[in-house]
Design a protein around this motif. Sequence first.
Motif, mmCIF file in Angstrom:
data_model
loop_
_atom_site.group_PDB
_atom_site.id
_atom_site.type_symbol
_atom_site.label_atom_id
_atom_site.label_comp_id
_atom_site.label_asym_id
_atom_site.label_seq_id
_atom_site.Cartn_x
_atom_site.Cartn_y
_atom_site.Cartn_z
ATOM 1 N N UNK A 133 -48.118 -11.468 53.673
ATOM 2 C CA UNK A 133 -48.610 -11.509 55.036
ATOM 3 C C UNK A 133 -48.626 -13.325 56.138
ATOM 4 N N UNK A 134 -48.349 -13.869 54.725
ATOM 5 C CA UNK A 134 -48.728 -15.161 54.848
ATOM 6 C C UNK A 134 -47.707 -16.244 54.946
ATOM 7 N N UNK A 135 -46.435 -15.335 54.475
ATOM 8 C CA UNK A 135 -45.411 -16.043 54.939
ATOM 9 C C UNK A 135 -44.468 -15.179 55.876
ATOM 10 N N UNK A 136 -44.819 -14.173 55.970
ATOM 11 C CA UNK A 136 -44.322 -13.138 57.304
ATOM 12 C C UNK A 136 -44.947 -13.830 59.242
ATOM 13 N N UNK A 137 -46.082 -14.536 58.776
ATOM 14 C CA UNK A 137 -46.708 -15.682 60.061
ATOM 15 C C UNK A 137 -46.550 -16.344 60.034
ATOM 16 N N UNK A 163 -53.997 -24.829 56.972
ATOM 17 C CA UNK A 163 -54.314 -23.792 58.706
ATOM 18 C C UNK A 163 -54.150 -22.399 58.714
ATOM 19 N N UNK A 164 -54.040 -21.923 57.339
ATOM 20 C CA UNK A 164 -53.846 -20.324 57.843
ATOM 21 C C UNK A 164 -55.364 -19.586 57.937
ATOM 22 N N UNK A 165 -55.516 -18.594 58.292
ATOM 23 C CA UNK A 165 -56.743 -17.966 58.796
ATOM 24 C C UNK A 165 -57.003 -17.943 58.003
ATOM 25 N N UNK A 166 -58.909 -17.979 58.548
ATOM 26 C CA UNK A 166 -60.111 -18.070 56.959
ATOM 27 C C UNK A 166 -59.921 -17.113 56.244
ATOM 28 N N UNK A 220 -51.815 -12.920 61.612
ATOM 29 C CA UNK A 220 -52.279 -11.515 60.874
ATOM 30 C C UNK A 220 -53.659 -11.775 60.322
ATOM 31 N N UNK A 221 -54.699 -10.695 61.202
ATOM 32 C CA UNK A 221 -56.619 -11.567 60.705
ATOM 33 C C UNK A 221 -56.868 -11.058 59.332
ATOM 34 N N UNK A 275 -38.871 -19.016 52.334
ATOM 35 C CA UNK A 275 -37.600 -18.149 52.979
ATOM 36 C C UNK A 275 -37.433 -16.992 51.819
ATOM 37 N N UNK A 276 -37.244 -17.948 50.783
ATOM 38 C CA UNK A 276 -36.207 -17.068 49.562
ATOM 39 C C UNK A 276 -36.522 -16.805 48.295
ATOM 40 N N UNK A 277 -37.196 -18.095 47.414
ATOM 41 C CA UNK A 277 -37.908 -18.347 46.651
ATOM 42 C C UNK A 277 -39.071 -17.385 46.093
#
Length: 252
Positions: free
Chosen positions: A52-56, A11-14, A64-65, A92-94
């Motif tokens: 950006x994906x991991x942070x979200x 379900x990540x932003x398109x 973020x969009x 988180x780590x690897x």
Amino acid sequence: MSIDPHSVLGNLPSSLKAELVDEFNKIMRNYREGRWEASELNGGKFCEIVYSILDGYLAGGSYPSRAKKPARFKDACEDLAKSAKTYSESARLTIPRLLIPLYDVRNRRGVGHVGGEVDANHMDATFVLHAAQWVMAELVRIFHSADISTAAEVVKNLTNRTVPVIWKVGQVARILDTSMSLANGTLLLLYSELGPQIDKNLAKNLEQGSMSNYKRVLDRLHQARLIEYDRESGSVHISPLGEKTVEERILP
């Protein structure tokens, strides 16, 4: 391979899915074509998207969009480890730990390797390729919304060894696919370099002993508007139509 971002990245932003898949495919394509420096540069952008994906994701799904570039990339990646331990260690780590050296290939290695160093572009690009493949496989494993067997097959394909189409030895470029036609091989060599090439050099790389015969191949490509060929100077440019032919018909 063709990746369906909607089925394997959950379900990540398109927009983030599209950016991620686009940069990953650029790394794969540039490596296949022997464009080592371009492959490394794409690796930096790829890292920013993955961050950006991991942070979200680690912020509870507040994505973020569009991908963002943190001010201090290393510090930002290390900060991801402070997320709740209910999230996987991979997220988180690897993955963040791998993103740091992957990003440094562009920023600290300088990509061009000017000066007295031995040229390491091929070596660096190989690291970028396989690191990106591993990261993509992990993201599929974490975010997939497909069935397990489909996700496993995607991961398997992503981690397969990628063989470049063009092999460069000194000043010589060889196409490793020996079944490729002379016309397609010409287009591929033109596509792999910036700017025009000279007909005699193309003939040498393609091991054509008869220039008169090879010029007829170039003439046919010129008539099909796949290249612009100046017989007098020997200059050969690939056209936008030729580039599209390589990307859509030859490379896949």
